[in-house]
Design an enzyme around this catalytic site. Structure first.
Site, short mmCIF file in Angstrom:
data_model
loop_
_atom_site.label_atom_id
_atom_site.label_comp_id
_atom_site.label_asym_id
_atom_site.label_seq_id
_atom_site.Cartn_x
_atom_site.Cartn_y
_atom_site.Cartn_z
N CYS A 135 13.51 13.35 -1.80
CA CYS A 135 13.78 12.34 -0.76
C CYS A 135 13.46 12.93 0.62
O CYS A 135 13.82 14.08 0.92
CB CYS A 135 15.24 11.89 -0.82
SG CYS A 135 15.65 11.07 -2.37
N CYS B 138 17.04 20.47 -5.75
CA CYS B 138 16.85 19.13 -6.32
C CYS B 138 15.35 18.88 -6.37
O CYS B 138 14.60 19.38 -5.54
CB CYS B 138 17.52 18.11 -5.41
SG CYS B 138 17.40 16.39 -5.98
N CYS C 99 16.40 14.38 3.02
CA CYS C 99 17.51 15.13 2.41
C CYS C 99 17.21 16.63 2.37
O CYS C 99 16.17 17.05 1.87
CB CYS C 99 17.75 14.60 1.00
SG CYS C 99 19.06 15.50 0.15
N CYS D 297 24.40 16.68 2.69
CA CYS D 297 23.79 17.29 1.52
C CYS D 297 22.87 18.48 1.75
O CYS D 297 21.79 18.32 2.33
CB CYS D 297 22.89 16.21 0.92
SG CYS D 297 23.50 15.59 -0.56
N GLU E 16 26.93 24.35 -2.56
CA GLU E 16 27.96 23.94 -1.60
C GLU E 16 28.75 22.74 -2.11
O GLU E 16 28.28 21.95 -2.91
CB GLU E 16 27.32 23.63 -0.26
CG GLU E 16 26.26 22.57 -0.31
CD GLU E 16 25.48 22.49 1.01
OE1 GLU E 16 24.50 23.26 1.15
OE2 GLU E 16 25.82 21.68 1.87
N CYS F 87 33.41 16.54 -2.92
CA CYS F 87 32.00 16.20 -3.15
C CYS F 87 31.35 17.42 -3.78
O CYS F 87 31.32 18.49 -3.18
CB CYS F 87 31.35 15.85 -1.81
SG CYS F 87 29.61 15.51 -1.94
N1 SAH Z 1 20.86 12.75 -5.83
C1 SAH Z 1 21.95 11.85 -5.71
C2 SAH Z 1 23.21 12.44 -5.13
C3 SAH Z 1 23.11 13.38 -3.96
S1 SAH Z 1 22.73 12.74 -2.38
C4 SAH Z 1 21.54 10.59 -4.97
O1 SAH Z 1 20.38 10.52 -4.55
O2 SAH Z 1 22.33 9.66 -4.86
C5 SAH Z 1 24.11 11.78 -1.86
C6 SAH Z 1 23.73 10.70 -0.87
O3 SAH Z 1 23.46 11.24 0.44
C7 SAH Z 1 22.48 9.93 -1.25
O4 SAH Z 1 22.66 8.56 -0.99
C8 SAH Z 1 21.44 10.51 -0.33
O5 SAH Z 1 20.35 9.67 -0.19
C9 SAH Z 1 22.25 10.70 0.94
N2 SAH Z 1 21.67 11.64 1.91
C10 SAH Z 1 20.94 12.73 1.69
N3 SAH Z 1 20.61 13.33 2.84
C11 SAH Z 1 21.14 12.59 3.83
C12 SAH Z 1 21.16 12.69 5.24
N4 SAH Z 1 20.52 13.67 5.87
N5 SAH Z 1 21.82 11.75 5.95
C13 SAH Z 1 22.49 10.75 5.30
N6 SAH Z 1 22.51 10.60 3.98
C14 SAH Z 1 21.85 11.51 3.24
#
Ligand code: SAH
Length: 350
Positions: A117, A113, A120, A334, A93, A106
């Protein structure tokens, strides 16, 4: 043997490739322009090539091509979310956001991944595979074509960890920046990482002045380990050291992303410690209220606590903004859309 994907080759590589099949390197440069500037999708479309050359190319190479599977248009703002079908059946996406200063995309860098986290959606089923440079580029090309626009900014903040797909991401940056292609300035590109320290040093040494964005999310190592498994490998101290090196090499201001999760990392104590560790660093903090994911227990903080966190930072000289929420009605966080699509078990083969 797999055929070479011309879309994933840098200008130097495509010239070399043409030489390797006994053709002149300027033919490679022509192909590069047709693929990355005119955004064509098949060897047949390179009309300046003779039939003989096209047939020779078809024996040796392909031009990869992703397809728009669905487009979701937000009714709240101009955000559009795309689901793309890759040639092997995987789905990724991307999001298009319209700002006063232009159009920003984006992009995803991996299918899934492996960073794990806890909040996420992209990481829930782990890593499926890395995207090729061509597949990262094609997200830009297909959206530009679909909307008949020229985009001005790119953020590598979609699904995946860009520094976990380092070589393909570097190729992508090289190609998208090329003046024979889309000619997008490095200053208009942001790469977001959860903090893979050795790769931050490598990126600094590439001498490309993109904006680095670090997903910090808390100033405490122990707390970070609970929500971001990568924190078990690299401490915040190591990340900050690498960031200082990046600033020294590129002269670029770093962004620290801080997703605020209610009761987890949104306390006054968190804000105070964040100030301590960021003091004196050329940086900006991007506060992101959590976009809650159905399967997780985490909640987004209320507006008041977001404002409070923000104002503590600002009062103490840390430049910070609260990220404007865009496209919430199209699951713009994401990996949410891809998962939703897959969970609905739609038949994508037809
Ligand atoms: N892997 C990379 C880039 C992708 S995530 C990274 O970790 O930076 C992009 C951003 O969105 C990251 O800061 C991630 O922690 C955040 N993110 C992921 N899921 C989220 C959610 N449910 N709500 C808010 N931010 C989120």
């Amino acid at each position: 043997m797999d055929k070479t994907d011309l879309k994933s080759l840098t200008l130097d590589e495509i010239k070399e490739f043409y030489k390797s099949i006994g053709e002149k390197s300027f033919r490679g440069e022509q192909a590069f322009k047709w693929i990355h500037n005119k955004m064509i999708n098949s060897i047949e479309d390179i009309t300046v090539f003779s039939k003989g050359l096209k047939n020779k190319l078809k024996d040796n190479c392909t031009i990869s091509n992703i397809k728009i599977l669905e487009r979701y248009d937000s009714e709240l703002d101009d955000t559009k979310k795309y689901l793309f079908l890759l040639e092997d059946g995987n789905i990724i996406e991307s999001v298009m956001m319209k700002y006063k200063h232009g159009i920003s995309l984006c992009l995803s860098t991996q299918v899934g991944c492996r960073m794990g986290c806890a909040f996420c959606a992209s990481t829930q089923e782990g890593l499926v595979r890395n995207l090729t440079a061509g597949e990262i580029l094609d997200q830009v090309y297909k959206i530009q074509e679909d909307l008949d626009v020229k985009i001005s900014n790119i953020v590598l903040m979609g699904s995946g960890e860009p520094l976990d797909n380092y070589d393909n991401v570097i190729k992508f940056l090289n190609i998208i920046h090329s003046c024979e292609g889309q000619n997008i300035g490095y200053r208009h590109i942001t790469l977001s990482t959860c903090g893979i320290v050795p790769k931050i040093y490598d990126l600094a040494d590439e001498d490309i002045s993109i904006t680095l964005s670090i997903s910090l999310h808390t100033p405490f190592d122990e707390e970070r380990k609970k929500i971001m498994p990568v924190a078990k490998r690299y401490s915040i101290n190591e990340i900050i050291k690498a960031c200082k090196y990046y600033i020294q090499k590129t002269n670029r201001r770093i962004t620290f992303e801080y997703t605020l999760i209610e009761g987890v990392n949104d306390s006054t104590e968190n804000a105070r410690e964040l100030i301590k560790i960021l003091k004196g660093i050329l940086c900006h903090v991007n506060l992101i209220p959590l976009n809650p994911v159905d399967e997780f227990r985490y909640k987004d903080p209320n507006k008041k606590s977001v404002q409070k966190f923000h104002s503590i930072l600002e009062k103490n000289g840390i430049n910070a903004t609260v990220r404007k929420e865009m496209g919430r009605d199209v699951n713009a966080a994401c990996g949410q859309l891809r998962r939703k699509y897959i969970n609905e078990d739609r038949n994508i083969a037809k």
